[in-house]
Design an enzyme around this catalytic site. Sequence first.
Site, PDB file in Angstrom:
ATOM      1  N   CYS A   1       4.863   2.730   4.226  1.00  0.00           N
ATOM      2  CA  CYS A   1       3.721   2.203   3.201  1.00  0.00           C
ATOM      3  C   CYS A   1       4.398   1.384   2.094  1.00  0.00           C
ATOM      4  O   CYS A   1       5.654   1.699   1.564  1.00  0.00           O
ATOM      5  CB  CYS A   1       3.112   3.636   2.679  1.00  0.00           C
ATOM      6  SG  CYS A   1       2.302   3.406   1.112  1.00  0.00           S
ATOM      7  N   CYS A   2       3.893   0.400   1.952  1.00  0.00           N
ATOM      8  CA  CYS A   2       4.276  -0.693   0.912  1.00  0.00           C
ATOM      9  C   CYS A   2       4.706   0.175  -0.564  1.00  0.00           C
ATOM     10  O   CYS A   2       5.413  -0.511  -1.215  1.00  0.00           O
ATOM     11  CB  CYS A   2       3.304  -1.817   0.735  1.00  0.00           C
ATOM     12  SG  CYS A   2       3.659  -3.023  -0.620  1.00  0.00           S
TER      13      CYS A   2
END
Lengths: 278, 131
Positions: A143-144
Amino acid sequence: MIWRLLHYRSGDAFENMALDEAVFRETVWNNRPPTLRFYGWRNPAVSIGYFQDLDKEIHIDLCRAAGVDIVRRITGGKAVYHCDEVTYALAAGRCASLFPDDIYRTYEIVSRCLARGLYSLGIDARLAAAPPGAVSRAQRPSCCFSVPFGSELLVEGKKICGSAQTRTHGGFLQHGSLLMRFDPEKNAALMGPRDPDAARTLQSRVAAVNQVLAAPVSVEALCQALQRGFVEELGIRLVPEPLTPAEESLAARLVKKYASEAWTRRRKKDAFAPAGPF
Amino acid sequence: MKVFPEDLLYSREHIWVRVDGDMATLGITDYAQESLGEILSIEFPEIDMYVERDEAFGSIESTKAVVDLIASVSGTIVSVNEDINDDIGIINSDPHDTGWLVVIEMDDMEQLDDLLDAAGYHDYIMQQEAD
């Protein structure tokens, strides 16, 4: 310097990515002044980075069951769950002398503009320091928003904007998400390793505009504040203009690419497979 | 301290070229690898694919960006560096030698005349940084 402003619009994942790429290609090919645009997501979606492994990092079955679209970006970085957010996209060609031929300095400049805009709403966002050392591939989160990289924006240590960039022929496209509200459970369910603490970890690392502010702001107010941030930080003029016919036409073609399974799954198992045409 | 080997030619897209007859070996420059930071992934062209000068022959990903690799010459891809499959870090650690990317069989040697020598590329970088 005059930049073009494209007014806020809401599209699905495939339309959004197609329009970002169309504007980017046309800007670089024709050496046009930069274009700044803001947009929303008509359907919730997960976007994955250009090189990300879809099967390993995204829970495809859960996305499908929840009606969440999946789209591959042309930019790097990690996955983002897009729902209640404002996305910015900045496309610039080689002629955009405000930006250096350097990935991190470009991030820094854009982040300063966004921070200035957020500050006008009462959000004190700071630029993250560069990471102290290399992080191995295995340690990289799916996840960014899990990890801030150098020059990304933090509010009290929590990431408030996740951005990604691609470059060609001296031009670049940078786009990024400013969350209006953050749903850690949904994020943890749709991407990354199955970890019972994942939602709590994300909650401790991610900030959202309307969860930081005591009085929530509208999408329109956020867009206006961010526009002011660019104008004041860079001394530019933003002039609203429509898409060109060439951009409309290219975007219409690119929607098919982004909606295709072939594109979404195109990441190679190894480093040597060919680039597919769109 | 950036390195600019004298025996190479350079493009303004930060690709170096080593010429051996009608074969051109291409890689990214030391300046490029330093600007990119840690390189994570690379996408190569297929062997026998024809590439046009100034067109992308692949792409490379660092921590926060995907960057097109722009061909400095036109020709046919005859080799890609498979050692990178085992250790992509060699692009960062040894960009001008073991971190080479592809070999192109050129069909127009005159395109080499448009490339910069080491001193010219050094000046170009200095100008970029001054801007």
